[in-house]
Motif scaffolding. Structure first.
Motif, PDB file in Angstrom:
ATOM      1  N   SER A 164       4.925  11.273  -0.969  1.00 35.28           N
ATOM      2  CA  SER A 164       5.259  12.665  -0.543  1.00 35.28           C
ATOM      3  C   SER A 164       6.269  12.731   0.613  1.00 35.28           C
ATOM      4  O   SER A 164       5.997  11.950   1.483  1.00 35.28           O
ATOM      5  CB  SER A 164       3.813  13.072  -0.081  1.00 35.28           C
ATOM      6  OG  SER A 164       3.366  12.566   1.080  1.00 35.28           O
ATOM      7  N   LYS A 200       3.993   4.028   4.564  1.00 30.79           N
ATOM      8  CA  LYS A 200       3.091   5.238   4.489  1.00 30.79           C
ATOM      9  C   LYS A 200       1.471   4.788   4.371  1.00 30.79           C
ATOM     10  O   LYS A 200       0.681   5.487   4.928  1.00 30.79           O
ATOM     11  CB  LYS A 200       3.540   5.973   3.459  1.00 30.79           C
ATOM     12  CG  LYS A 200       4.686   6.840   3.508  1.00 30.79           C
ATOM     13  CD  LYS A 200       4.484   8.037   4.451  1.00 30.79           C
ATOM     14  CE  LYS A 200       3.875   9.313   3.524  1.00 30.79           C
ATOM     15  NZ  LYS A 200       3.690  10.338   4.440  1.00 30.79           N
ATOM     16  N   ALA A 201       1.445   3.874   3.774  1.00 29.04           N
ATOM     17  CA  ALA A 201      -0.047   3.266   3.885  1.00 29.04           C
ATOM     18  C   ALA A 201      -0.756   2.841   5.276  1.00 29.04           C
ATOM     19  O   ALA A 201      -1.726   2.928   5.427  1.00 29.04           O
ATOM     20  CB  ALA A 201      -0.094   1.874   2.956  1.00 29.04           C
ATOM     21  N   ARG A 202       0.378   2.468   6.034  1.00 34.50           N
ATOM     22  CA  ARG A 202       0.039   2.003   7.502  1.00 34.50           C
ATOM     23  C   ARG A 202      -0.017   3.356   8.452  1.00 34.50           C
ATOM     24  O   ARG A 202      -0.956   3.254   9.458  1.00 34.50           O
ATOM     25  CB  ARG A 202       0.646   0.938   8.233  1.00 34.50           C
ATOM     26  CG  ARG A 202       0.190  -0.316   7.339  1.00 34.50           C
ATOM     27  CD  ARG A 202       1.081  -1.293   8.098  1.00 34.50           C
ATOM     28  NE  ARG A 202       0.881  -2.911   7.833  1.00 34.50           N
ATOM     29  CZ  ARG A 202       1.466  -3.290   6.689  1.00 34.50           C
ATOM     30  NH1 ARG A 202       2.110  -2.443   5.814  1.00 34.50           N
ATOM     31  NH2 ARG A 202       1.087  -4.546   6.398  1.00 34.50           N
ATOM     32  N   PHE A 203       0.979   4.048   8.415  1.00 35.30           N
ATOM     33  CA  PHE A 203       1.175   5.080   9.319  1.00 35.30           C
ATOM     34  C   PHE A 203       1.114   6.647   8.593  1.00 35.30           C
ATOM     35  O   PHE A 203       1.722   6.643   7.571  1.00 35.30           O
ATOM     36  CB  PHE A 203       2.405   4.805   9.967  1.00 35.30           C
ATOM     37  CG  PHE A 203       2.658   3.548  10.668  1.00 35.30           C
ATOM     38  CD1 PHE A 203       1.957   3.390  11.830  1.00 35.30           C
ATOM     39  CD2 PHE A 203       3.428   2.635   9.993  1.00 35.30           C
ATOM     40  CE1 PHE A 203       2.119   2.062  12.365  1.00 35.30           C
ATOM     41  CE2 PHE A 203       3.652   1.310  10.532  1.00 35.30           C
ATOM     42  CZ  PHE A 203       2.978   1.116  11.668  1.00 35.30           C
ATOM     43  N   ASP A 204       0.528   7.438   9.157  1.00 34.90           N
ATOM     44  CA  ASP A 204       0.344   8.805   8.438  1.00 34.90           C
ATOM     45  C   ASP A 204       1.704   9.788   9.219  1.00 34.90           C
ATOM     46  O   ASP A 204       1.369  10.510   9.998  1.00 34.90           O
ATOM     47  CB  ASP A 204      -0.754   9.709   8.662  1.00 34.90           C
ATOM     48  CG  ASP A 204      -0.864  10.877   8.143  1.00 34.90           C
ATOM     49  OD1 ASP A 204       0.015  11.042   7.007  1.00 34.90           O
ATOM     50  OD2 ASP A 204      -1.410  11.859   8.270  1.00 34.90           O
ATOM     51  N   VAL A 205       3.099   9.436   8.568  1.00 31.81           N
ATOM     52  CA  VAL A 205       3.935  10.041   9.415  1.00 31.81           C
ATOM     53  C   VAL A 205       4.821  10.906   8.431  1.00 31.81           C
ATOM     54  O   VAL A 205       4.856  10.451   7.335  1.00 31.81           O
ATOM     55  CB  VAL A 205       4.968   9.098  10.072  1.00 31.81           C
ATOM     56  CG1 VAL A 205       4.050   8.240  11.318  1.00 31.81           C
ATOM     57  CG2 VAL A 205       5.428   7.945   9.140  1.00 31.81           C
TER      58      VAL A 205
END
Ligand code: ZN
Ligand code: FE
Length: 257
Positions: free
Chosen positions: A83, A65-70
């Motif tokens: 989240s 999540k820190a690398r990709f907003d998916v």
């Protein structure tokens, strides 16, 4: 849809599916194998699917999540770090051009879910991501649910189309098949399948994905109504021929096997 099992830890698989451009992963307990696969295949991460809350299935979430907003899809009845978009029976998850139906499969954990893709293309077979509910030749331990719940969950999965590719989260097949032999020593399909799995492991390959029709034929936990399974279960504490009682006795026997 291309399907890959990324090995993680000792015996976990993080399943990845992709269309050559975008990819989604299921139960990333570790981020490293996911990052390596994305890099190697030049894919962009589009979504993460989670089946249940155990650490070997969710510990890679924070770094991904820190690398990709998916989007992270996760079971509504469980607490997953970070989240997430919660989903439950009846919901659909659409990603990488595919639609997955969410199926509630309580038993291993209270809110465990599975994701089922009914293949639309004739050249494809349906895909099931079942986490730690159904394993090839076995099933998950009952940490939070009742035998009745787990039996119902396995029955749900057993009713899926026979050619469904069964993507389990662990490579437990050979040890499960040892137990299956103890339950049903004369099952010819089980003997053939064991030979094939031993060969796969000997040459360093996965035994997965399995198929629903094969699991119906070899997996004792899906065969609680077969005469040979019933009589073995009766010798290991099942008080009757009732399928749930047979299942309960088998699960207990396996815990001590
Ligand atoms: Zn688990
Ligand atoms: Fe697990």
């Amino acid at each position: 849809m291309d399907l890959l099992a990324l090995p993680a830890f000792n015996d976990n698989y993080i399943w990845m599916f992709h269309d050559g451009v975008e990819a989604a992963v299921v139960d990333p307990g570790d981020c490293a194998p996911v990052l390596a696969a994305l890099d190697r295949l030049k894919l962009k991460l589009a979504a993460i699917l989670v089946t249940h809350h155990h650490h070997d299935h969710v510990d890679g979430l924070a770094s991904l999540k820190a690398r990709f907003d998916v989007p992270v899809y996760a079971p509504a009845l469980e607490t997953i770090p970070g989240s997430v978009i919660t989903v439950a029976e009846g919901d659909d998850v659409r990603t990488v051009g595919a639609r997955f139906q969410v199926i509630d499969v309580p038993g291993h954990t209270r809110g465990h879910i599975a994701y089922f893709h009914r293949a639309e293309a004739l050249s494809e077979a349906p895909v099931l991501f079942c986490g730690d509910t159904l394993f090839s030749g076995g099933c998950g331990r009952l940490f939070e649910g009742t035998p009745q719940q787990m039996y119902g969950s396995l029955q749900r999965l057993a009713e899926l189309p026979g050619h469904t590719r069964v993507c389990c989260a662990h490579e437990y097949t050979l040890s499960n098949l040892k137990f299956a032999h103890a339950v049903e020593p004369d099952n010819a399909e089980l003997i053939d399948y064991t030979r094939w799995c031993e060969h796969q492991r000997a040459v360093g390959l996965s035994t997965l994905p399995s198929r629903i029709d094969r699991e119906r034929a070899v997996n004792p936990f899906l065969r609680c109504d077969a005469a040979a399974v019933i009589s073995s279960a009766r010798r290991h504490g099942s008080p009757s021929d009732d399928a749930v009682e047979v299942f309960t006795a088998l699960r207990q026997w396996k815990n001590e096997f």
